[in-house]
Motif scaffolding. Structure first.
Motif, short mmCIF file in Angstrom:
data_model
loop_
_atom_site.label_atom_id
_atom_site.label_comp_id
_atom_site.label_asym_id
_atom_site.label_seq_id
_atom_site.Cartn_x
_atom_site.Cartn_y
_atom_site.Cartn_z
N THR A 24 27.25 -11.59 32.73
CA THR A 24 28.83 -11.87 32.25
C THR A 24 29.17 -13.02 31.48
N LEU A 25 28.61 -14.16 32.37
CA LEU A 25 28.95 -15.43 31.60
C LEU A 25 28.57 -15.54 30.20
N LEU A 26 27.08 -15.01 29.97
CA LEU A 26 26.59 -15.23 28.44
C LEU A 26 27.36 -14.28 27.46
N GLU A 27 28.20 -13.49 27.88
CA GLU A 27 29.12 -12.78 27.13
C GLU A 27 30.28 -13.43 26.48
N HIS A 28 30.39 -14.66 26.94
CA HIS A 28 31.40 -15.34 26.25
C HIS A 28 30.82 -16.36 25.15
N PHE A 29 29.51 -16.45 24.93
CA PHE A 29 28.67 -17.20 24.26
C PHE A 29 27.88 -16.42 23.20
N THR A 30 28.19 -15.03 23.07
CA THR A 30 27.41 -14.29 22.10
C THR A 30 27.64 -14.92 20.73
N VAL A 31 26.61 -14.24 19.80
CA VAL A 31 26.45 -14.65 18.40
C VAL A 31 28.06 -14.51 17.74
N GLU A 32 28.38 -13.38 18.04
CA GLU A 32 29.80 -12.94 17.44
C GLU A 32 30.92 -13.84 17.76
N GLN A 33 30.98 -14.24 19.27
CA GLN A 33 31.90 -15.03 19.83
C GLN A 33 31.83 -16.60 19.11
N VAL A 34 30.68 -16.95 19.04
CA VAL A 34 30.24 -18.29 18.45
C VAL A 34 30.91 -18.20 16.96
N ASP A 35 30.51 -17.06 16.24
CA ASP A 35 31.24 -17.01 14.88
C ASP A 35 32.32 -17.15 14.96
N ARG A 36 33.34 -16.77 15.78
CA ARG A 36 34.68 -16.72 15.74
C ARG A 36 35.33 -17.92 15.98
N VAL A 37 34.40 -18.73 16.82
CA VAL A 37 34.97 -20.09 17.31
C VAL A 37 34.63 -20.74 15.74
N GLU A 38 33.68 -20.77 15.27
CA GLU A 38 33.51 -21.54 13.98
C GLU A 38 34.23 -21.29 12.91
N ARG A 39 34.59 -19.99 12.82
CA ARG A 39 35.70 -19.72 11.86
C ARG A 39 36.88 -20.46 11.87
N PHE A 40 37.44 -20.59 13.30
CA PHE A 40 38.67 -21.41 13.64
C PHE A 40 38.46 -22.73 13.00
N HIS A 41 37.32 -23.42 13.45
CA HIS A 41 36.92 -24.89 13.33
C HIS A 41 37.07 -25.15 11.84
N GLY A 214 34.25 -24.04 22.28
CA GLY A 214 34.57 -24.91 21.20
C GLY A 214 33.30 -25.61 20.96
N TYR A 215 32.55 -26.08 21.92
CA TYR A 215 31.48 -26.99 21.47
C TYR A 215 30.21 -26.20 20.74
N THR A 216 30.38 -24.82 21.07
CA THR A 216 29.20 -24.07 20.30
C THR A 216 28.95 -24.10 18.78
N THR A 217 30.41 -24.61 18.27
CA THR A 217 30.03 -24.94 16.66
C THR A 217 28.89 -25.59 16.18
N LEU A 218 28.79 -26.66 16.93
CA LEU A 218 27.67 -27.66 16.62
C LEU A 218 26.31 -26.93 16.54
N MET A 219 26.00 -25.98 17.74
CA MET A 219 24.67 -25.29 17.75
C MET A 219 24.73 -24.27 16.72
N LYS A 220 25.63 -23.56 16.51
CA LYS A 220 25.91 -22.49 15.55
C LYS A 220 25.17 -23.33 14.10
N GLU A 221 25.87 -24.54 13.72
CA GLU A 221 25.38 -25.22 12.80
C GLU A 221 23.67 -25.59 12.65
N VAL A 222 23.34 -25.89 13.97
CA VAL A 222 21.98 -26.33 14.17
C VAL A 222 21.02 -24.81 13.77
N VAL A 223 21.50 -23.73 14.29
CA VAL A 223 20.42 -22.57 13.88
C VAL A 223 20.32 -22.26 12.55
#
Length: 404
Positions: A24-41, A214-223
Motif C-alpha cells: 500500500t505504501l509503495l502505491e504512493h511512489f509509483t511511476v505514474e505518481q512520480v510523473d505527477r509530482v515532476e509535472r508540478f515542479h 516531492g523528493y522523488t523528482t530528483l530520482m525521476k531525473e536520475v533514471v
C-alpha cells in the motif's frame, strides 16, 4: 580506527510481516505518481534539472564499473534538495484548501492575487537543521505566505541566516531535533499554523507523505539520466523520509534487484540500532546528537519510512564524523578528468562510506556482503552543497576531521 564504520545486516529484509501495508505504501511512489509530482515542479518558471556526475576515474581507481553522483547542490539555487519536498507539500495543501486536484494547478497559478485572496493569510511552521526549513521558507515567500522555522541546538548560524534571508522568522532552540519537532507541533496547534514536517506521528500523516513524494523528482531525473540501472544505491537516513521515497520509487521502476545501503552518523543512528535489534519495531535514540552531519541528526525513524526501509534495505551503516569529511574531500578533489562536486557534510557521507568500504581492509567483510565488484554500478546522491561555508572550508582547507 575500525569503528569509523559500524554496520549491520537487515534481518527484516523482505521478511514482511506487514507485506500488505508495504504494498500500500509503495502505491504512493509509483511511476505514474512520480510523473505527477515532476509535472508540478516543472510548472515553476525557473525549474531546471540538476546534473548527474560520472566519476569514471574514481570508479577505475577503487575497482567498480561506474560511480554516478546526483548533485542536488544546484536545486532551485538553494544548495540542497529539500525544497522539492516543501514546495510540493505546500502546493498540495493549498490545492486541498481550494478544493482542487494539484494536477489542475501550477506553481505560477498559486501565486495569482485572486488565489491568494481566496486562501487568506497562512503561516507555515517547521523544524529543520537548515535545508528543509529554507525550502519551506522559500516556498512560502514565493507563494505570498509567512513561515516560522525552528532549529535544534547547535545549528549553524549561517544556516539560520539563510532561512531569515528567505523572509521567515527563524530561531535556534535549546532542544535536540526531535524535541524541537514536538515544540513546533505544539506552537502550530496553539496558533492555527500549518506544520510542514517530513516525519510522521499518529494523526499527522498527510503532509509528510506529500513531502516524501516531492523528493522523488530528483530520482525521476536520475533514471532518465542513467544509461543502466544501478546495482548499489547508498542513501542518507535522517528520519528516513528521503531514503524511503527513493527506495520505494526505484524498487518499482527497475525490475532487477538493487542493493540499498543506509548511511547515518554514529550519534543519530536510529536505523542502525533498529536493524541491530532485528525486530518489527524501530528504535529511537536520544541525546544532543551533535554532528557535522546536521541534516541527519534525527533520532526517531518516521513510521512510514521504517516500514519501507526494513523491507528493502540490505545494510545499515553508522559513520564517524571523519567519514563525512573524507567524502567531502574525495568529491571536492577529483581524479583526472572527473568533475568537482561541492558536497556538504550530510551530502558527502555516502561517498565517504563507500570510499572507506573500497579502500580500508577493515571493511572487506562488508564489501563482500554487499557484493561490490568490478561490475558494480554505484549511485550516490549529494543532497547538499556547502550550506555551512566556514565548516566546509575548515574541512577542505585546514584538514578538520582527518581520516583516521
Amino acid at each position: 580506527m575500525k569503528d569509523k564504520l559500524k554496520w549491520v545486516k537487515n534481518k527484516q529484509l523482505r521478511v514482511q510481516g506487514n507485506k500488505e501495508q508495504v504494498v500500500t505504501l509503495l502505491e504512493h511512489f509509483t511511476v505514474e505518481q512520480v510523473d505527477r509530482v515532476e509535472r508540478f515542479h516543472r510548472t515553476y518558471g525557473k525549474f531546471e534539472e540538476t546534473p548527474l556526475r560520472r566519476l569514471d576515474a574514481l570508479a577505475a581507481d577503487v575497482g567498480v564499473d561506474q560511480i554516478c553522483v546526483k548533485d542536488e547542490s544546484y536545486r532551485f539555487g538553494l544548495n540542497a534538495f529539500k525544497v522539492l519536498g516543501g514546495v510540493y507539500a505546500l502546493g498540495q495543501y493549498l490545492a486541498k484548501v481550494l478544493g482542487k486536484n494539484i494536477d489542475e494547478l501550477s506553481f505560477e497559478e498559486l501565486k495569482l492575487p485572486e488565489v491568494k485572496k481566496r486562501l487568506g493569510e497562512l503561516t507555515f511552521i517547521s523544524t529543520t537543521d537548515g535545508n528543509h526549513g529554507r525550502g519551506v521558507a522559500w516556498a512560502a515567500r514565493e507563494l505570498g505566505f509567512k513561515a516560522r522555522i525552528y532549529m535544534p541546538a547547535g545549528s549553524a548560524e549561517e544556516r539560520l541566516d539563510n532561512i531569515k534571508n528567505e523572509g521567515a522568522y527563524a530561531e535556534i532552540t535549546q532542544m535536540n531535533y526531535d524535541d524541537t519537532v514536538r515544540y513546533t507541533s505544539q506552537l502550530a496547534e496553539e496558533n492555527g499554523w500549518i506544520i510542514v514536517q517530513d516525519t510522521m506521528w499518529e494523526g499527522y500523516e498527510e503532509i509528510p507523505l506529500w513531502i516524501m513524494q516531492g523528493y522523488t523528482t530528483l530520482m525521476k531525473e536520475v533514471v532518465q539520466q542513467l544509461e543502466e540501472a544501478p546495482t548499489h544505491v547508498f542513501l542518507q537516513a535522517g528520519v528516513g523520509s528521503f531514503a524511503s521515497a527513493m527506495v520505494a520509487f526505484l524498487q518499482q521502476y527497475y525490475k532487477p534487484d538493487i542493493t540499498f545501503v543506509l548511511v547515518e552518523p554514529h550519534v543519530a543512528n536510529c536505523y542502525y540500532e533498529s536493524f541491530k535489534r532485528g525486530t518489527e519495531q524501530s528504535v529511537n535514540v536520544g541525546g544532543a546528537m551533535q554532528t557535522i552531519m546536521a541534516g541527519l541528526a534525527c533520532g526517531e525513524p518516521s513510521p512510514v519510512a521504517w516500514n519501507i526501509l526494513k523491507a528493502y534495505t540490505k545494510v545499515s551503516v553508522s559513520c564517524a564524523e571523519d567519514v563525512a569529511a573524507t567524502g567531502m574531500r574525495v568529491l571536492g578533489n577529483p581524479l583526472e578528468m572527473d568533475p568537482r562536486i561541492i558536497a556538504g557534510e550530510s551530502g558527502a557521507v555516502p561517498a565517504g562510506c563507500f570510499y572507506a568500504i573500497m579502500t580500508d581492509s577493515n571493511y572487506q567483510d562488508l564489501k563482500e556482503v554487499l557484493q561490490i565488484n568490478t561490475t558494480s554500478r554505484v549511485l550516490l546522491v549529494n543532497t547538499e552543497g556547502d550550506t555551512d561555508v566556514n565548516n566546509y572550508r575548515d574541512i577542505m582547507w585546514h584538514g578538520k576531521y582527518p581520516t583516521i
